[in-house]
Write an enzyme that holds these catalytic residues in place. Structure first.
Site, mmCIF file in Angstrom:
data_model
loop_
_atom_site.group_PDB
_atom_site.id
_atom_site.type_symbol
_atom_site.label_atom_id
_atom_site.label_comp_id
_atom_site.label_asym_id
_atom_site.label_seq_id
_atom_site.Cartn_x
_atom_site.Cartn_y
_atom_site.Cartn_z
ATOM 1 N N LYS A 120 -2.229 -1.210 -1.008
ATOM 2 C CA LYS A 120 -1.597 -2.055 0.002
ATOM 3 C C LYS A 120 -2.684 -2.547 0.956
ATOM 4 C CE LYS A 120 2.052 -1.756 3.550
ATOM 5 N NZ LYS A 120 3.054 -0.840 4.132
ATOM 6 N N VAL A 136 0.408 -6.047 -2.046
ATOM 7 C CA VAL A 136 0.244 -4.813 -2.804
ATOM 8 C C VAL A 136 -0.301 -5.165 -4.179
ATOM 9 C CG1 VAL A 136 1.358 -2.759 -3.744
ATOM 10 C CG2 VAL A 136 2.132 -3.711 -1.566
ATOM 11 N N GLY A 162 2.942 -7.685 -5.406
ATOM 12 C CA GLY A 162 3.878 -8.316 -4.481
ATOM 13 C C GLY A 162 3.185 -8.664 -3.188
ATOM 14 N N ASP A 202 13.567 0.860 7.815
ATOM 15 C CA ASP A 202 13.670 -0.398 7.066
ATOM 16 C C ASP A 202 14.166 -0.150 5.639
ATOM 17 O OD1 ASP A 202 13.557 -3.155 6.793
ATOM 18 O OD2 ASP A 202 11.445 -3.184 6.212
ATOM 19 N N GLY A 236 3.984 -9.875 1.080
ATOM 20 C CA GLY A 236 4.932 -10.067 2.158
ATOM 21 C C GLY A 236 4.254 -10.658 3.368
ATOM 22 N N GLY A 237 4.964 -10.656 4.487
ATOM 23 C CA GLY A 237 4.445 -11.276 5.692
ATOM 24 C C GLY A 237 3.245 -10.563 6.292
ATOM 25 N N MET A 238 3.112 -9.266 6.023
ATOM 26 C CA MET A 238 2.032 -8.495 6.639
ATOM 27 C C MET A 238 0.890 -8.202 5.693
ATOM 28 S SD MET A 238 4.318 -5.814 8.885
ATOM 29 C CE MET A 238 2.902 -5.131 9.737
#
Length: 308
Positions: A41, A26, A19, A139, A21-23
């Site tokens: 990660k 993984v 996956g 979160d 994401g913005g940061m």
């Protein structure tokens, strides 16, 4: 993010992208020393090159590594090099709750009420433990809850599934350390608590309880309590608006379950469950009171509502 498939970082041979994401991203990787799969990660380079971010990333690793609980994804290692910032985590064979919900929606299926309550109770167990260690997640949302199948239930009164909370990346140690910048939204808008929406510096575990209540509302009704698109929406709606009663959306929902949801979503922290353990206990009491008729009525009423 560079194409890292097939490359090796330290003793970790990267096999697949799980996956992004913005940061960061993984990956599924193989620990060649211990011959076991791990989740790796890796932060995007623009973040990895910032000293302040490196320091905050180290805080994330240290906060997460302290947590040892069956419902929390384990942290194995942390690495900082000139090129990469990485956290090595337990690899969970399964789907995120967010992906599971989408899969059910595509099949025009719904999650059984007993399964929803079981998952949320397990997440509450994990949060209760983390809060006692001085860590607030900040979160909680479906994408940060992993679901894996078990050969047999971990408790005699539960289903053979295990929920595991991941990504304590926004965690803040209550006893100090590097804190997030004041005035910055830390969290995901539809799931953040009223005090998070106000960027309060004094969050405690009751903020996570609200966020988990939003997830439970979503699982029980097929929709989020509020339609939130902007930070202004988040402040106004989480702070001031009352969501539709869950039974108005799903008339088959037992009253006991609605009462649990309403309490978790109280605007004032002092009106919510004061600990995640008490939230989990309330969920299990509600589950034990379910009848086959309750579940059938819920499932029938929910067929028209696809969870998103």
């Amino acid at each position: 993010m560079d194409n890292l498939i097939g490359k090796q970082i330290d003793q970790y041979q990267i096999e697949a992208l799980l996956g992004e994401g913005g940061m960061g991203a993984v990956y599924l990787a193989q620990d060649v020393n211990l011959a076991r799969p791990v989740a790796l990660k890796i932060m995007h380079r623009q973040y990895a090159s910032q000293p302040e971010f490196q320091e905050r990333f180290l805080q994330e690793a240290q906060a997460s590594a302290r947590l040892n609980h069956p419902n929390i994804v384990a942290i194995y290692n942390f690495s900082s090099t000139q090129s990469y910032l990485t956290i090595v985590m337990e690899y969970v064979r399964g789907l995120s709750l967010g992906a599971y919900i989408k899969q059910l929606a595509q099949r025009r299926q719904v999650m059984e009420l007993s399964e929803s309550l079981n998952i949320i109770a397990q997440v509450a167990d994990a949060l209760g433990y983390a809060h006692r260690q001085g860590v607030v997640h900040r979160d909680i949302k479906p994408d940060n809850i992993m679901i894996t199948q078990l050969e047999q239930p971990s408790r005699p009164d539960e289903l053979p599934i295990r929920a595991k909370v991941t990504d304590f990346g926004l965690a803040k140690l209550l006893e100090g350390g590097i804190e997030t910048q004041s005035g910055t939204f830390m969290g995901t808008l539809p799931y953040m608590s009223p005090e998070q929406a106000l960027a309060s510096a004094s969050l405690d575990g009751r903020s996570d309880i609200y966020s988990l209540g939003v997830v439970l509302y979503q699982l029980a009704t097929g929709r989020l309590p509020f339609d939130i698109k902007t930070p202004t929406d988040a402040v106004m709606k989480h702070m001031h608006e009352t969501p539709p009663l869950p039974r108005h959306i799903q008339p088959g929902l037992p009253m006991a379950v609605q009462n649990v949801i309403i309490k978790a979503l109280a605007k004032q922290p002092e009106d919510r469950y004061q600990t995640a353990e008490s939230f989990a206990a309330a969920l299990r009491r509600a589950t034990s009171g379910l009848t086959e008729k309750d579940v059938t009525i819920f499932a029938t009423a929910a067929e028209e509502e696809m969870v998103s």
